[in-house]
Write an enzyme that holds these catalytic residues in place. Structure first.
Site, mmCIF file in Angstrom:
data_model
loop_
_atom_site.group_PDB
_atom_site.id
_atom_site.type_symbol
_atom_site.label_atom_id
_atom_site.label_comp_id
_atom_site.label_asym_id
_atom_site.label_seq_id
_atom_site.Cartn_x
_atom_site.Cartn_y
_atom_site.Cartn_z
ATOM 1 N N LEU A 195 -2.531 -1.329 1.867
ATOM 2 C CA LEU A 195 -1.386 -2.252 1.886
ATOM 3 C C LEU A 195 -0.101 -1.492 1.585
ATOM 4 C CD1 LEU A 195 -3.285 -5.025 -0.091
ATOM 5 C CD2 LEU A 195 -2.621 -5.110 2.333
ATOM 6 N N PRO A 196 1.053 -2.072 1.961
ATOM 7 C CA PRO A 196 2.306 -1.325 1.806
ATOM 8 C C PRO A 196 2.561 -0.838 0.375
ATOM 9 C CG PRO A 196 2.649 -3.248 3.195
ATOM 10 C CD PRO A 196 1.245 -3.353 2.643
ATOM 11 N N THR A 211 -0.731 3.770 -1.425
ATOM 12 C CA THR A 211 0.008 4.575 -2.408
ATOM 13 C C THR A 211 0.729 3.592 -3.311
ATOM 14 O OG1 THR A 211 0.271 6.311 -0.763
ATOM 15 C CG2 THR A 211 1.661 6.450 -2.711
ATOM 16 N N LYS A 271 -1.239 11.183 -6.493
ATOM 17 C CA LYS A 271 -0.720 10.964 -5.134
ATOM 18 C C LYS A 271 0.818 10.993 -5.139
ATOM 19 C CE LYS A 271 -0.486 9.742 -0.786
ATOM 20 N NZ LYS A 271 -0.609 10.791 0.233
ATOM 21 N N LYS A 324 9.675 4.861 -0.764
ATOM 22 C CA LYS A 324 8.967 4.046 -1.765
ATOM 23 C C LYS A 324 8.189 4.950 -2.722
ATOM 24 C CE LYS A 324 4.854 3.129 -0.874
ATOM 25 N NZ LYS A 324 3.461 2.845 -0.567
HETATM 26 P P1 NAD Z 1 1.391 -0.262 7.696
HETATM 27 O O1 NAD Z 1 2.668 -0.951 7.400
HETATM 28 O O2 NAD Z 1 1.146 0.299 9.038
HETATM 29 O O3 NAD Z 1 0.145 -1.246 7.335
HETATM 30 C C1 NAD Z 1 0.114 -2.119 6.248
HETATM 31 C C2 NAD Z 1 -0.571 -3.389 6.726
HETATM 32 O O4 NAD Z 1 -0.766 -4.258 5.594
HETATM 33 C C3 NAD Z 1 0.244 -4.180 7.754
HETATM 34 O O5 NAD Z 1 -0.529 -4.408 8.917
HETATM 35 C C4 NAD Z 1 0.577 -5.481 7.038
HETATM 36 O O6 NAD Z 1 0.657 -6.620 7.891
HETATM 37 C C5 NAD Z 1 -0.591 -5.603 6.071
HETATM 38 N N1 NAD Z 1 -0.346 -6.484 4.928
HETATM 39 C C6 NAD Z 1 0.794 -6.600 4.193
HETATM 40 N N2 NAD Z 1 0.598 -7.497 3.208
HETATM 41 C C7 NAD Z 1 -0.673 -7.942 3.321
HETATM 42 C C8 NAD Z 1 -1.456 -8.879 2.587
HETATM 43 N N3 NAD Z 1 -0.962 -9.541 1.528
HETATM 44 N N4 NAD Z 1 -2.750 -9.092 2.983
HETATM 45 C C9 NAD Z 1 -3.257 -8.445 4.077
HETATM 46 N N5 NAD Z 1 -2.550 -7.547 4.804
HETATM 47 C C10 NAD Z 1 -1.289 -7.315 4.421
HETATM 48 O O7 NAD Z 1 1.273 0.885 6.572
HETATM 49 P P2 NAD Z 1 0.371 2.216 6.652
HETATM 50 O O8 NAD Z 1 1.172 3.304 7.246
HETATM 51 O O9 NAD Z 1 -0.959 1.862 7.197
HETATM 52 O O10 NAD Z 1 0.245 2.541 5.086
HETATM 53 C C11 NAD Z 1 -0.593 1.778 4.233
HETATM 54 C C12 NAD Z 1 -0.595 2.437 2.856
HETATM 55 O O11 NAD Z 1 -1.085 3.781 2.981
HETATM 56 C C13 NAD Z 1 0.804 2.531 2.228
HETATM 57 O O12 NAD Z 1 0.708 2.326 0.855
HETATM 58 C C14 NAD Z 1 1.219 3.970 2.522
HETATM 59 O O13 NAD Z 1 2.154 4.461 1.568
HETATM 60 C C15 NAD Z 1 -0.110 4.692 2.457
HETATM 61 N N6 NAD Z 1 -0.206 5.921 3.264
HETATM 62 C C16 NAD Z 1 0.236 5.945 4.558
HETATM 63 C C17 NAD Z 1 0.110 7.120 5.289
HETATM 64 C C18 NAD Z 1 0.606 7.202 6.734
HETATM 65 O O14 NAD Z 1 0.639 8.329 7.246
HETATM 66 N N7 NAD Z 1 0.949 6.105 7.389
HETATM 67 C C19 NAD Z 1 -0.476 8.243 4.721
HETATM 68 C C20 NAD Z 1 -0.942 8.174 3.417
HETATM 69 C C21 NAD Z 1 -0.808 6.994 2.691
#
Ligand code: NAD
Length: 300
Positions: free
Chosen positions: A62-63, A93, A168, A237
Site C-alpha cells: 500500500l502507498p 515502505t 528500508k 514520502k
Molecule cells: P502503487 O500506487 O502502484 O500501488 C498501491 C496500490 O494500493 C494502488 O493500486 C491503490 O489503489 C491501492 N490502495 C490504496 N489504498 C488501499 C486500500 N485502503 N486498500 C486496498 N488497496 C489500496 O504503489 P507501488 O509502486 O506498488 O508501491 C507500493 C508500496 O511499495 C509503497 O509503499 C512504495 O513506497 C513501496 N515500494 C515501491 C517500489 C517501486 O519501485 N514502485 C519499490 C519498493 C517499495
C-alpha cells in the site's frame, strides 16, 4: 498456503502473480476498480475490499502507513476479520513508529506480524527477485519462509517489529542521496570533457560506485528511459519518513535534512508522478550549460 494480496499496484500486482505462478493460492484486492480489473485480466482471482476471504497470510502493498492502518484497523479491519493465527506481512515502505504500534495490536488480536519492505522495483516483484528486510519474530519468518523464498532473491532479518521499515528508510535515504551525488560526480566529469558513459565505467571500477551508478544511471538516466516504476512522490514520502524518524528520536542528521530539502525543492519542475531518476535532470543540465567553454578550459 492461502494468500490475500491487498494493494494491486506496481509492486503488489506483480508480487501476486509471482506467488500464483509459484503455486500459492492467491486472491487479490484493491480499492481501485481499475487495478482489480487489470489483475483479473492477467489471471488473478480478485474480490472487492469488503469481501476478504479467510487466509493464512495477508500481504500488504500500500502507498503508506495511513492505508496500512486503515486496512488493519477499520476498512476492512483485519484485526476483526483475519482468522486467529494468520500473518499480516506489510511490504509497503511504512512509518516504523506506526508499524510498531500496529504490530502490537496485531499480536494482541491473536495474529502475527512481519514488516517486510522490498527493493528491486516492479521488475524484481515480477521475477521473484526482490530484496526484503524483515522485522518481527524469527518464528513468524519460519512460518512464511516458502512465500518469502518465492518472492525474493534475498531476505534479511534485521530485528523486531518495525526494524525492517527503519532499515528500508535508511536504504532509501542512501539511494536518494546517491542519485544526487552521482549526478554531481558525472556533471563534474562532463564539464571536464569526459563522456558520461566513460565516467560511469570509471566510477563502477572504483570505491565511489553504488547501485545508483551500477543500475540507475546505465538503465534509466543515460538512455533517458525513466521507466523504473518508482515515482518521485514515493521517494519524497520515504525521505520525509526518514527525517521524521530521526527527529522523533532526537537524532540530528544534517546531511539527511539537506537531501530531503533538495528532493522537495523543485516540485513544479519535478512532479510527484515523475520517475524518481528525473531528480538528476537539473544537475546534469548544469554540466551541459557552458560546456564548450569548460571543455576548452579542461584542454588547456
Ligand atoms: P502503487 O500506487 O502502484 O500501488 C498501491 C496500490 O494500493 C494502488 O493500486 C491503490 O489503489 C491501492 N490502495 C490504496 N489504498 C488501499 C486500500 N485502503 N486498500 C486496498 N488497496 C489500496 O504503489 P507501488 O509502486 O506498488 O508501491 C507500493 C508500496 O511499495 C509503497 O509503499 C512504495 O513506497 C513501496 N515500494 C515501491 C517500489 C517501486 O519501485 N514502485 C519499490 C519498493 C517499495
Amino acid at each position: 498456503m492461502n494468500i490475500v494480496m491487498i494493494g494491486l499496484g506496481h509492486m503488489g500486482g506483480n508480487m501476486a502473480l509471482t506467488l500464483q505462478t509459484a503455486g500459492f493460492t492467491v486472491i487479490g484486492t484493491d480499492v481501485a476498480e481499475v487495478a482489480r480489473r487489470n489483475m483479473a485480466a492477467r489471471g488473478l482471482a480478485v474480490v472487492g475490499p469488503e469481501a476478504l476471504p479467510a487466509a493464512d497470510v495477508y500481504l500488504l502493498s500500500l502507498p503508506s502507513s495511513a492505508q496500512v492502518r486503515e486496512v488493519i484497523e477499520s476498512s476492512p479491519g483485519l484485526l476483526r476479520q483475519a482468522p486467529k493465527g494468520s500473518v499480516i506481512v506489510d511490504t509497503s515502505t511504512s512509518d516504523p513508529v506506526v508499524s510498531r504500534e500496529l504490530a502490537k495490536m496485531v499480536v494482541e488480536a491473536g495474529l502475527e506480524w512481519l514488516d517486510a519492505p522490498v527493493s528491486g522495483g516492479p521488475a524484481g516483484a515480477a521475477t521473484g527477485a526482490l530484496g526484503m528486510l524483515l522485522g518481527g519474530e524469527a518464528s513468524t519468518i519460519e512460518r512464511v519462509e516458502p512465500m518469502l523464498k518465492a518472492m525474493s532473491a534475498r531476505y534479511t532479518h534485521v530485528g523486531e517489529a518495525g526494524s525492517g521499515h527503519v532499515v528500508k528508510l535508511a536504504n532509501n535515504y542512501l539511494c536518494a542521496a546517491h542519485l544526487l551525488t552521482t549526478a554531481e560526480a558525472v556533471a563534474l566529469a562532463m564539464r571536464a570533457g569526459v563522456a558520461p558513459e566513460a565516467c560511469l565505467a570509471g566510477l563502477n571500477s572504483g570505491s565511489g560506485r553504488s547501485a545508483v551508478s551500477e543500475v540507475n544511471f546505465p538503465k534509466w538516466v543515460l538512455p533517458a528511459a525513466f521507466d523504473s516504476g518508482f515515482t518521485t512522490g514515493l521517494m519524497r514520502k520515504d525521505l520525509r519518513l526518514a527525517r521524521d524518524a530521526a527527529a522523533g528520536m532526537g537524532l540530528s542528521l544534517d546531511l539527511l535534512s539537506r537531501v530531503v530539502e533538495q528532493w522537495h525543492a523543485n516540485a513544479d519542475a519535478l512532479p510527484d508522478s515523475a520517475d524518481f531518476n528525473h531528480v538528476t535532470d537539473e544537475i546534469l543540465r548544469l554540466a551541459q550549460a557552458d560546456g564548450a567553454t569548460s571543455t576548452q578550459e579542461a584542454g588547456q
